[in-house]
Design a protein around this motif. Structure first.
Motif, short mmCIF file in Angstrom:
data_model
loop_
_atom_site.label_atom_id
_atom_site.label_comp_id
_atom_site.label_asym_id
_atom_site.label_seq_id
_atom_site.Cartn_x
_atom_site.Cartn_y
_atom_site.Cartn_z
N LEU A 260 24.55 34.38 28.11
CA LEU A 260 24.02 35.70 27.77
C LEU A 260 25.09 36.56 27.09
O LEU A 260 24.80 37.24 26.10
N ASP A 261 26.31 36.52 27.60
CA ASP A 261 27.40 37.27 26.97
C ASP A 261 27.59 36.84 25.52
O ASP A 261 27.79 37.68 24.63
N VAL A 262 27.54 35.53 25.29
CA VAL A 262 27.72 35.00 23.94
C VAL A 262 26.67 35.56 23.00
O VAL A 262 26.96 36.01 21.89
N TRP A 263 25.41 35.54 23.45
CA TRP A 263 24.33 36.02 22.58
C TRP A 263 24.37 37.54 22.41
O TRP A 263 24.06 38.05 21.33
N LEU A 264 24.76 38.27 23.45
CA LEU A 264 24.93 39.72 23.29
C LEU A 264 26.01 40.02 22.26
O LEU A 264 25.87 40.93 21.44
N TYR A 265 27.09 39.23 22.28
CA TYR A 265 28.19 39.44 21.33
C TYR A 265 27.77 39.06 19.92
O TYR A 265 28.11 39.75 18.95
N ILE A 266 27.02 37.97 19.78
CA ILE A 266 26.51 37.56 18.47
C ILE A 266 25.63 38.65 17.88
O ILE A 266 25.73 38.99 16.70
N ALA A 267 24.77 39.23 18.73
CA ALA A 267 23.88 40.30 18.27
C ALA A 267 24.67 41.54 17.89
O ALA A 267 24.42 42.18 16.86
N ARG A 268 25.66 41.89 18.72
CA ARG A 268 26.44 43.11 18.46
C ARG A 268 27.31 42.98 17.21
O ARG A 268 27.41 43.91 16.41
N GLU A 269 27.92 41.81 17.03
CA GLU A 269 28.86 41.60 15.93
C GLU A 269 28.18 41.05 14.68
O GLU A 269 28.83 40.88 13.65
#
Length: 321
Positions: free
Chosen positions: A211-220
């Motif tokens: 989930l952290d990875v996908w949140l970061y992908i979305a944010r960045e």
């Protein structure tokens, strides 16, 4: 009563402070690697985790530059390395090459077929999964280029053996991992001493979750191969998995080929990586979907990890990623 709220409506209100903390820790680790080793390299397969680590490396060592094709100018203090089995998804290889070209970085590719030509890898049959055999080519590539540290995108939530890893994971002179001999990591102090022939595997996103990875992908807004998002693909239902129809994964007798809307949670060798049914067409929709899953990405998509509960640990002890 409170009205029901769909998960995707909550995404914009998620507190990203924890992402800032994870990002800060990862950048610190990357800089520690660059400062502690003479010949480090970053493993880059084109998968989502390695794409996140690559973005973190850009933030750690480059200057933000909107005019540059990659968004960052400058050079990384280490090359990128990929071990190509020859059975990788074509979309991933195309993405890998384009991403590296945009960045202007050096890519070293270790080809499993070169190891086969030398006789250090022998397949039982032509369609055998090459995934486990990557270890040989990886160790040969390390020896050829004298790497003393390899940065990878492994996370502790992926699988039981991954959870035993240290952030700085020692490998002996045979490239093997000994879980009972890993070094303590207290107060972010890392023991990076090595003898000739030994090396480290370093994992900046160890403490991240899927989930952290996908949140970061979305944010960045991190670019990924398109197969990570919903698309139609021909698959075969086999042992509870959706096996993609390819030249190396043909249907067996009595099996039916279907066209299904799917996405990949992880990418790897075509012979052992499966998609999941999903309508998620962008990173925010994947985040909403990830909030509801109950099976790990490897458990849901990897045929080679279903042979036994210790299959990953056995491969890691031999020198696997």
């Amino acid at each position: 009563m409170n009205a029901a709220v769909k998960p995707e409506q909550l995404i914009a209100d998620v507190d990203h402070a924890h992402l800032d903390a994870l990002e800060e820790e990862a950048i610190f680790i990357l800089r520690e690697v660059a400062a502690s080793f003479e010949r480090p390299a970053l493993l880059f397969s084109g998968g989502k985790d390695s794409c996140v680590v690559l973005r973190l490396a850009e933030k750690a060592f480059k200057m933000k530059n909107a005019a540059h094709p990659s968004g960052y100018s400058g050079s990384l203090p280490f090359p990128l390395v990929h071990i190509d089995t020859g059975h990788n998804f074509p979309e991933v290889i195309t993405f890998r090459d384009q991403r590296v070209a945009d960045m202007g970085e050096r890519l070293i590719v270790g080809h499993l077929e070169d190891s086969m030509a030398k006789g250090t890898i022998r397949l039982a049959h032509p369609l055998e999964s090459r995934n486990g055999h990557q270890t040989v080519t990886l160790l040969e590539t390390i020896e050829e280029h004298k790497f003393d540290a390899l940065i990878g995108g492994a996370r502790r939530d992926e699988e039981k053996a991954r959870a035993k890893e240290r952030i700085f994971s020692h490998r002996d002179s045979f490239g093997q991992w000994q879980p009972k001999e890993q070094r303590p990591e207290l107060w972010t102090l890392f023991n990076t001493r090595i003898r000739p022939g030994e090396h480290f595997r370093c994992f900046p996103i160890s403490n991240w979750t899927e989930l952290d990875v996908w949140l970061y992908i979305a944010r960045e807004n991190i670019p990924l191969p398109p197969m990570y998002y919903a698309h139609e693909r021909q698959v075969i239902r086999r042992k509870g998995l959706l096996v993609p129809l390819t030249d190396v994964t043909p249907p067996e007798a009595g099996e039916t080929v279907e066209t299904v809307q799917v996405r990949f949670r992880t990418v790897g060798d075509m012979t052992c990586t499966c998609p999941v049914e999903s309508p998620a067409a962008n990173a925010s929709e994947v985040v909403a979907e990830t909030l509801t899953v109950t099976v790990s990405e490897r458990g849901a998509t990897r045929m080679d990890d279903r042979t036994s509960e210790a299959s990953m640990e056995k491969r890691k002890k031999e020198g696997y990623f």
